[in-house]
Scaffold this motif. Structure first.
Motif, PDB file in Angstrom:
ATOM      1  N   THR A   1      -1.169  19.102 -14.859  1.00 52.33           N
ATOM      2  CA  THR A   1      -0.903  20.547 -14.880  1.00 52.33           C
ATOM      3  C   THR A   1      -1.255  21.134 -13.508  1.00 52.33           C
ATOM      4  N   PRO A   2      -0.826  22.386 -13.281  1.00 50.10           N
ATOM      5  CA  PRO A   2      -1.184  23.025 -12.000  1.00 50.10           C
ATOM      6  C   PRO A   2      -2.692  23.230 -11.858  1.00 50.10           C
ATOM      7  N   HIS A   3      -3.416  23.165 -12.975  1.00 54.23           N
ATOM      8  CA  HIS A   3      -4.871  23.362 -12.919  1.00 54.23           C
ATOM      9  C   HIS A   3      -5.618  22.046 -12.815  1.00 54.23           C
ATOM     10  N   ALA A   4      -4.901  20.972 -12.525  1.00 49.68           N
ATOM     11  CA  ALA A   4      -5.535  19.651 -12.541  1.00 49.68           C
ATOM     12  C   ALA A   4      -6.726  19.603 -11.584  1.00 49.68           C
ATOM     13  N   VAL A   5      -7.810  19.045 -12.089  1.00 53.59           N
ATOM     14  CA  VAL A   5      -8.984  18.753 -11.267  1.00 53.59           C
ATOM     15  C   VAL A   5      -8.974  17.247 -11.051  1.00 53.59           C
ATOM     16  N   PRO A   6      -8.904  16.791  -9.799  1.00 50.94           N
ATOM     17  CA  PRO A   6      -8.875  15.340  -9.595  1.00 50.94           C
ATOM     18  C   PRO A   6     -10.215  14.707  -9.949  1.00 50.94           C
ATOM     19  N   ALA A   7     -10.176  13.450 -10.313  1.00 49.21           N
ATOM     20  CA  ALA A   7     -11.427  12.726 -10.575  1.00 49.21           C
ATOM     21  C   ALA A   7     -12.291  12.764  -9.320  1.00 49.21           C
TER      22      ALA A   7
ATOM     23  N   LYS B   1      -8.795   6.681 -12.757  1.00 55.15           N
ATOM     24  CA  LYS B   1      -8.508   7.618 -11.680  1.00 55.15           C
ATOM     25  C   LYS B   1      -7.007   7.849 -11.485  1.00 55.15           C
ATOM     26  N   ALA B   2      -6.208   7.276 -12.380  1.00 50.54           N
ATOM     27  CA  ALA B   2      -4.764   7.356 -12.170  1.00 50.54           C
ATOM     28  C   ALA B   2      -4.269   8.791 -12.079  1.00 50.54           C
ATOM     29  N   GLY B   3      -4.944   9.706 -12.793  1.00 49.42           N
ATOM     30  CA  GLY B   3      -4.482  11.086 -12.794  1.00 49.42           C
ATOM     31  C   GLY B   3      -4.939  11.874 -11.574  1.00 49.42           C
ATOM     32  N   ALA B   4      -5.743  11.229 -10.716  1.00 50.78           N
ATOM     33  CA  ALA B   4      -6.284  11.970  -9.579  1.00 50.78           C
ATOM     34  C   ALA B   4      -5.184  12.362  -8.613  1.00 50.78           C
ATOM     35  N   LYS B   5      -5.287  13.566  -8.143  1.00 49.30           N
ATOM     36  CA  LYS B   5      -4.348  14.016  -7.129  1.00 49.30           C
ATOM     37  C   LYS B   5      -4.694  13.378  -5.806  1.00 49.30           C
ATOM     38  N   LYS B   6      -3.722  13.160  -4.983  1.00 46.99           N
ATOM     39  CA  LYS B   6      -3.984  12.640  -3.647  1.00 46.99           C
ATOM     40  C   LYS B   6      -4.742  13.687  -2.844  1.00 46.99           C
ATOM     41  N   PRO B   7      -5.677  13.239  -1.964  1.00 45.43           N
ATOM     42  CA  PRO B   7      -6.328  14.217  -1.111  1.00 45.43           C
ATOM     43  C   PRO B   7      -5.264  15.025  -0.365  1.00 45.43           C
ATOM     44  N   GLY B   8      -5.445  16.302  -0.317  1.00 46.64           N
ATOM     45  CA  GLY B   8      -4.509  17.112   0.456  1.00 46.64           C
ATOM     46  C   GLY B   8      -3.998  18.268  -0.331  1.00 46.64           C
TER      47      GLY B   8
ATOM     48  N   ALA C   1     -15.861  13.400 -13.751  1.00 50.94           N
ATOM     49  CA  ALA C   1     -16.145  12.523 -12.607  1.00 50.94           C
ATOM     50  C   ALA C   1     -15.138  11.386 -12.507  1.00 50.94           C
ATOM     51  N   MET C   2     -14.837  10.754 -13.639  1.00 56.49           N
ATOM     52  CA  MET C   2     -14.056   9.518 -13.598  1.00 56.49           C
ATOM     53  C   MET C   2     -12.566   9.723 -13.848  1.00 56.49           C
ATOM     54  N   GLN C   3     -12.208  10.812 -14.564  1.00 55.86           N
ATOM     55  CA  GLN C   3     -10.802  10.987 -14.921  1.00 55.86           C
ATOM     56  C   GLN C   3     -10.214  12.308 -14.467  1.00 55.86           C
ATOM     57  N   GLY C   4     -11.054  13.279 -14.193  1.00 57.49           N
ATOM     58  CA  GLY C   4     -10.559  14.607 -13.856  1.00 57.49           C
ATOM     59  C   GLY C   4     -10.211  15.384 -15.116  1.00 57.49           C
TER      60      GLY C   4
ATOM     61  N   LEU D   1      -9.407  20.281   5.323  1.00 54.76           N
ATOM     62  CA  LEU D   1      -8.399  20.701   4.335  1.00 54.76           C
ATOM     63  C   LEU D   1      -8.933  21.513   3.157  1.00 54.76           C
ATOM     64  N   HIS D   2     -10.138  22.030   3.247  1.00 54.26           N
ATOM     65  CA  HIS D   2     -10.682  22.822   2.137  1.00 54.26           C
ATOM     66  C   HIS D   2     -10.599  22.070   0.813  1.00 54.26           C
ATOM     67  N   LEU D   3     -10.798  20.782   0.872  1.00 54.43           N
ATOM     68  CA  LEU D   3     -10.675  19.971  -0.337  1.00 54.43           C
ATOM     69  C   LEU D   3     -11.578  20.489  -1.449  1.00 54.43           C
ATOM     70  N   MET D   4     -12.836  20.709  -1.108  1.00 59.34           N
ATOM     71  CA  MET D   4     -13.785  21.075  -2.160  1.00 59.34           C
ATOM     72  C   MET D   4     -13.620  22.516  -2.624  1.00 59.34           C
ATOM     73  N   ARG D   5     -13.186  23.400  -1.741  1.00 51.05           N
ATOM     74  CA  ARG D   5     -13.012  24.781  -2.181  1.00 51.05           C
ATOM     75  C   ARG D   5     -11.968  24.839  -3.290  1.00 51.05           C
ATOM     76  N   HIS D   6     -10.862  24.126  -3.083  1.00 52.03           N
ATOM     77  CA  HIS D   6      -9.798  24.147  -4.089  1.00 52.03           C
ATOM     78  C   HIS D   6     -10.283  23.533  -5.409  1.00 52.03           C
ATOM     79  N   ILE D   7     -11.054  22.465  -5.302  1.00 55.95           N
ATOM     80  CA  ILE D   7     -11.532  21.808  -6.523  1.00 55.95           C
ATOM     81  C   ILE D   7     -12.558  22.685  -7.243  1.00 55.95           C
TER      82      ILE D   7
END
Ligand code: HEC
Ligand code: HEC
Length: 232
Positions: free
Chosen positions: A130-136, A225-232, A122-125, A179-185
Motif C-alpha cells: 500500500t502507499p502507507h507501506a513501512v519497509p522492514a 523482507k520481501a515486502g520491503a521497499k527499496k531504499p530511496g 522489524a522483520m516484515q514491515g 535521502l531522508h530515509l528515516m523521516r519518511h519511515i
C-alpha cells in the motif's frame, strides 16, 4: 602493497606482540573523549537507563555526520549541541574513528526472542503493497539489528533513545542523510508502532554472545523482507 596497508600490518603485528588480541585495531583516543565518557561510558556502550546511546562499533562516517549535525543544529539535542559546538572537523574525524574502533562486548541474547508487533515491523514491515507501506527495518539495519555501514546498529540501544529519534524525525528536529530515509519511515509509524518496534530492538543484543539464539523469531518466514521497499 600500499604504504598505508603496510603501516596497518605493522601496527597489528605490534598490537599482537604487546597485548594478545585485545587491543587490535583500537584507534588512539583523542583527549576530547574524556568529556564524552561521563555519558557514553568509558567503553562507549552508553547508559541505557539515562537514554545515552552506545557509540562503540558504529560506522565512523555515521558518527562523524551526527557530530556535524549536532554542531550545526540540524540534529537538535541540548546536551549534544553544546558538546558538538567546540569540535572542529579534524577532531570530529578522530573521535569518530576512535568510537568506531571500540569493540562491542558480547552480551547474551534474551530468551525467548521477542515477537509480536515489534518483531513484525522489524522483520516484515507494515501495510506491504500500500502507499502507507513501512519497509522492514531489517532490510537496512540488518536481520539482527546490528547495523550495516551507515545504517546504524539499533540492537541494544535503549527504547527511550530509539523512540526519541523516531519522534524527532516526525517533528523535523533531526535531519539526516541520505535521502531522508528515516523521516519518511518515521512519519508512517503510530505511537503504538514506535513503542513496539523500539522495545523489540532494545531487547536485542548489540553483540550476540557465541551460541546465542538468532535474533529473528524462528517462525518468521524466510522471505520476511520481501515486502520491503527499496531504499530511496
Ligand atoms: C551530558 C551527557 C552527554 C555528553 C557529555 C556527551 N553526550 Fe553524546 N549524546 C548524549 C545524548 C542525550 C544523546 C542523544 C541525543 C538525541 O537524542 O538526539 C547523545 C548522542 C550522541 C551521538 C549520536 C549517536 C547516534 O547513534 O546517533 C553521538 C555521535 C555522540 N552523542 C557523541 C558524543 C561525543 C563525541 C561526546 C564527547 C565530545 C559526547 N557525545 C558527549 C549525551 C551526552
Ligand atoms: C531504507 C533504509 C532504512 C530502513 C528500511 C530503516 N532505516 Fe532506520 N536508518 C536508516 C539510515 C540511513 C539511518 C541513519 C540516519 C542518519 O544519517 O541520521 C537510520 C537510523 C535509524 C535510527 C537512529 C539510530 C541512532 O543511533 O540514532 C533509528 C532509531 C532507526 N533508524 C529506526 C528504524 C526503524 C524502527 C525502522 C523500521 C520501521 C527503520 N529504521 C528502517 C535507514 C533505514
Amino acid at each position: 602493497m600500499t604504504n598505508r596497508f603496510r603501516h596497518r600490518l605493522a601496527a597489528t603485528a605490534f598490537a599482537i606482540a604487546i597485548g594478545g588480541t585485545a587491543g587490535i585495531g583500537i584507534a588512539a583516543a583523542p583527549p576530547e573523549v574524556a568529556s564524552c565518557a561521563g555519558c557514553h561510558g568509558a567503553n562507549g556502550m552508553g547508559n541505557p537507563a539515562a537514554g545515552f546511546p552506545a557509540l562503540a562499533g558504529l560506522h565512523a562516517g555515521y558518527l562523524e555526520q551526527q557530530l556535524y549535525a549536532f554542531k550545526h543544529g540540524t540534529r537538535a539535542n541540548a546536551m549534544m549541541n553544546a558538546m558538538g559546538a567546540s569540535l572542529n572537523a579534524a577532531t570530529r574525524a578522530k573521535i569518530a574513528a576512535y568510537y568506531a574502533s571500540l569493540p562491542v562486548p558480547p552480551v547474551a541474547e534474551p530468551d525467548p526472542a521477542p515477537s509480536g508487533l515489534g518483531a513484525q515491523i522489524a522483520m516484515q514491515g507494515l501495510n506491504t503493497g500500500t502507499p502507507h507501506a513501512v519497509p522492514a527495518c531489517a532490510s537496512c539495519h540488518g536481520d539482527a539489528g546490528l547495523g550495516q555501514g551507515r545504517f546504524p546498529r539499533l540492537a541494544g540501544q535503549s527504547a527511550a533513545y530509539l523512540s526519541a529519534q523516531l519522534v524527532a524525525w516526525q517533528k523535523g528536529t533531526r535531519g539526516e542523510t541520505p535521502l531522508h530515509l528515516m523521516r519518511h519511515i518515521a512519519r508512517k509509524l503510530s505511537p503504538a508502532d514506535i513503542t513496539a518496534v523500539t522495545a523489540y530492538y532494545a531487547a536485542l543484543s548489540p553483540n550476540p554472545a557465541p551460541g546465542a539464539p538468532a535474533a529473528a523469531s524462528p517462525d518468521s518466514p524466510p522471505n520476511a523482507k520481501a515486502g520491503a521497499k527499496k531504499p530511496g
